[in-house]
Write a protein that holds these residues in place. Structure first.
Motif, mmCIF file in Angstrom:
data_model
loop_
_atom_site.group_PDB
_atom_site.id
_atom_site.type_symbol
_atom_site.label_atom_id
_atom_site.label_comp_id
_atom_site.label_asym_id
_atom_site.label_seq_id
_atom_site.Cartn_x
_atom_site.Cartn_y
_atom_site.Cartn_z
ATOM 1 N N ASN A 29 0.857 -1.182 0.000
ATOM 2 C CA ASN A 29 0.000 0.000 0.000
ATOM 3 C C ASN A 29 0.900 1.241 0.000
ATOM 4 O O ASN A 29 1.464 1.608 1.024
ATOM 5 C CB ASN A 29 -0.912 -0.017 1.233
ATOM 6 C CG ASN A 29 -1.929 1.093 1.223
ATOM 7 O OD1 ASN A 29 -1.645 2.220 0.832
ATOM 8 N ND2 ASN A 29 -3.130 0.782 1.675
ATOM 9 N N LEU A 30 1.024 1.885 -1.154
ATOM 10 C CA LEU A 30 1.953 3.009 -1.307
ATOM 11 C C LEU A 30 1.627 4.180 -0.379
ATOM 12 O O LEU A 30 2.532 4.819 0.150
ATOM 13 C CB LEU A 30 1.982 3.484 -2.757
ATOM 14 C CG LEU A 30 2.548 2.502 -3.776
ATOM 15 C CD1 LEU A 30 2.427 3.072 -5.189
ATOM 16 C CD2 LEU A 30 3.985 2.164 -3.459
ATOM 17 N N ARG A 31 0.349 4.459 -0.190
ATOM 18 C CA ARG A 31 -0.031 5.569 0.691
ATOM 19 C C ARG A 31 0.390 5.293 2.130
ATOM 20 O O ARG A 31 1.048 6.113 2.762
ATOM 21 C CB ARG A 31 -1.538 5.811 0.629
ATOM 22 C CG ARG A 31 -1.962 7.018 1.475
ATOM 23 C CD ARG A 31 -3.415 7.030 1.818
ATOM 24 N NE ARG A 31 -3.734 5.895 2.682
ATOM 25 C CZ ARG A 31 -4.934 5.634 3.149
ATOM 26 N NH1 ARG A 31 -5.954 6.410 2.837
ATOM 27 N NH2 ARG A 31 -5.159 4.597 3.920
ATOM 28 N N ASN A 32 0.034 4.123 2.646
ATOM 29 C CA ASN A 32 0.355 3.793 4.032
ATOM 30 C C ASN A 32 1.861 3.683 4.248
ATOM 31 O O ASN A 32 2.370 4.086 5.286
ATOM 32 C CB ASN A 32 -0.338 2.502 4.449
ATOM 33 C CG ASN A 32 -1.848 2.656 4.529
ATOM 34 O OD1 ASN A 32 -2.378 3.757 4.376
ATOM 35 N ND2 ASN A 32 -2.548 1.576 4.750
ATOM 36 N N LEU A 33 2.568 3.147 3.262
ATOM 37 C CA LEU A 33 4.028 3.066 3.356
ATOM 38 C C LEU A 33 4.634 4.472 3.403
ATOM 39 O O LEU A 33 5.544 4.731 4.190
ATOM 40 C CB LEU A 33 4.598 2.278 2.179
ATOM 41 C CG LEU A 33 6.113 2.141 2.131
ATOM 42 C CD1 LEU A 33 6.630 1.359 3.341
ATOM 43 C CD2 LEU A 33 6.551 1.470 0.842
ATOM 44 N N SER A 34 4.125 5.383 2.592
ATOM 45 C CA SER A 34 4.621 6.764 2.582
ATOM 46 C C SER A 34 4.344 7.457 3.914
ATOM 47 O O SER A 34 5.198 8.192 4.428
ATOM 48 C CB SER A 34 3.974 7.560 1.449
ATOM 49 O OG SER A 34 4.337 7.023 0.211
ATOM 50 N N ILE A 35 3.173 7.222 4.471
ATOM 51 C CA ILE A 35 2.827 7.796 5.777
ATOM 52 C C ILE A 35 3.784 7.269 6.838
ATOM 53 O O ILE A 35 4.345 8.035 7.622
ATOM 54 C CB ILE A 35 1.356 7.484 6.142
ATOM 55 C CG1 ILE A 35 0.404 8.296 5.258
ATOM 56 C CG2 ILE A 35 1.085 7.762 7.620
ATOM 57 C CD1 ILE A 35 -1.056 7.892 5.363
ATOM 58 N N LEU A 36 3.990 5.963 6.851
ATOM 59 C CA LEU A 36 4.889 5.346 7.836
ATOM 60 C C LEU A 36 6.306 5.879 7.688
ATOM 61 O O LEU A 36 6.953 6.233 8.671
ATOM 62 C CB LEU A 36 4.875 3.824 7.682
ATOM 63 C CG LEU A 36 5.809 3.100 8.625
ATOM 64 C CD1 LEU A 36 5.125 2.863 9.958
ATOM 65 C CD2 LEU A 36 6.285 1.809 8.033
ATOM 66 N N ASN A 37 6.793 5.956 6.459
ATOM 67 C CA ASN A 37 8.154 6.453 6.226
ATOM 68 C C ASN A 37 8.303 7.903 6.671
ATOM 69 O O ASN A 37 9.314 8.273 7.264
ATOM 70 C CB ASN A 37 8.551 6.306 4.755
ATOM 71 C CG ASN A 37 8.909 4.887 4.395
ATOM 72 O OD1 ASN A 37 9.322 4.091 5.246
ATOM 73 N ND2 ASN A 37 8.759 4.542 3.139
ATOM 74 N N LEU A 38 7.301 8.726 6.380
ATOM 75 C CA LEU A 38 7.362 10.131 6.783
ATOM 76 C C LEU A 38 7.322 10.264 8.305
ATOM 77 O O LEU A 38 8.087 11.047 8.883
ATOM 78 C CB LEU A 38 6.220 10.920 6.141
ATOM 79 C CG LEU A 38 6.331 12.430 6.156
ATOM 80 C CD1 LEU A 38 7.627 12.903 5.506
ATOM 81 C CD2 LEU A 38 5.150 13.068 5.459
ATOM 82 N N LEU A 39 6.476 9.491 8.952
ATOM 83 C CA LEU A 39 6.422 9.517 10.421
ATOM 84 C C LEU A 39 7.743 9.064 11.031
ATOM 85 O O LEU A 39 8.235 9.663 11.983
ATOM 86 C CB LEU A 39 5.297 8.604 10.932
ATOM 87 C CG LEU A 39 3.866 9.106 10.799
ATOM 88 C CD1 LEU A 39 2.887 7.979 11.108
ATOM 89 C CD2 LEU A 39 3.608 10.290 11.706
#
Length: 169
Positions: A29-39
């Motif tokens: 899931n690209l969106r959730n992965l991006s959120i996790l990486n940013l956090l």
């Protein structure tokens, strides 16, 4: 009147292994992965993350401008892994909405995708943590992890204060 003694709890942080387990579980899931990486790389607050627009991100400098508490602007920094996942997520979207992270289900009156909410992000992290048997998985734990690691590596407390956008140490 007697003083009430409240127990002092030591707040936990994520280990590198736990972050990688979360990251690997969200790889589809690209969106959730991006959120996790940013956090996990920037120390951003969830409230700041949901307000981000694509125009707030500078991919070449690996920075972003966020509005924190009290409408104060500050710069966040993120790593190359986050840059790549954000670019992949942005390129996968088929809408022209400037909102960086959108909800997968909700649409507004103009039938445009809505901004993801704080509750959505908290639910994503909490549910993923439960399914992976990680104790107490929640977004704010990433901020604490960043601050703890920075101090452990010798960053002056004043720099950590600036990094996290705190007005007081």
């Amino acid at each position: 009147i007697h003083k009430v003694k409240a127990p002092v709890l030591i707040k936990t942080t994520y280990s590198d292994e736990e972050i990688e387990i979360l990251r690997n579980s969200m790889s589809t899931n690209l969106r959730n992965l991006s959120i996790l990486n940013l956090l996990s790389s920037s120390g951003i607050r969830v409230g700041e993350l949901v307000k981000l627009n694509k125009s707030d991100i500078n991919f070449s400098m690996q920075t972003g401008v966020v509005k924190g508490k009290g409408n104060k602007e500050r710069i966040i920094y993120f790593d190359a892994k986050t840059k790549i996942s954000l670019l992949r997520y942005s390129n996968s979207r088929d809408d022209d909405n400037d909102v960086l992270f959108v909800s997968l289900r909700n649409y507004d009156i103009k039938h445009e995708k809505r901004r993801i909410t704080i509750n959505n992000i908290e639910s994503i992290i909490r549910e993923k943590g439960k399914s992976l048997h990680l104790p107490a998985a929640y977004p704010h734990k990433f901020r604490r992890t960043i601050a703890t690691k920075a101090i452990d590596k010798g960053m002056p407390i004043e720099q950590v204060q600036i990094l996290l956008g705190h007005s007081k140490i």
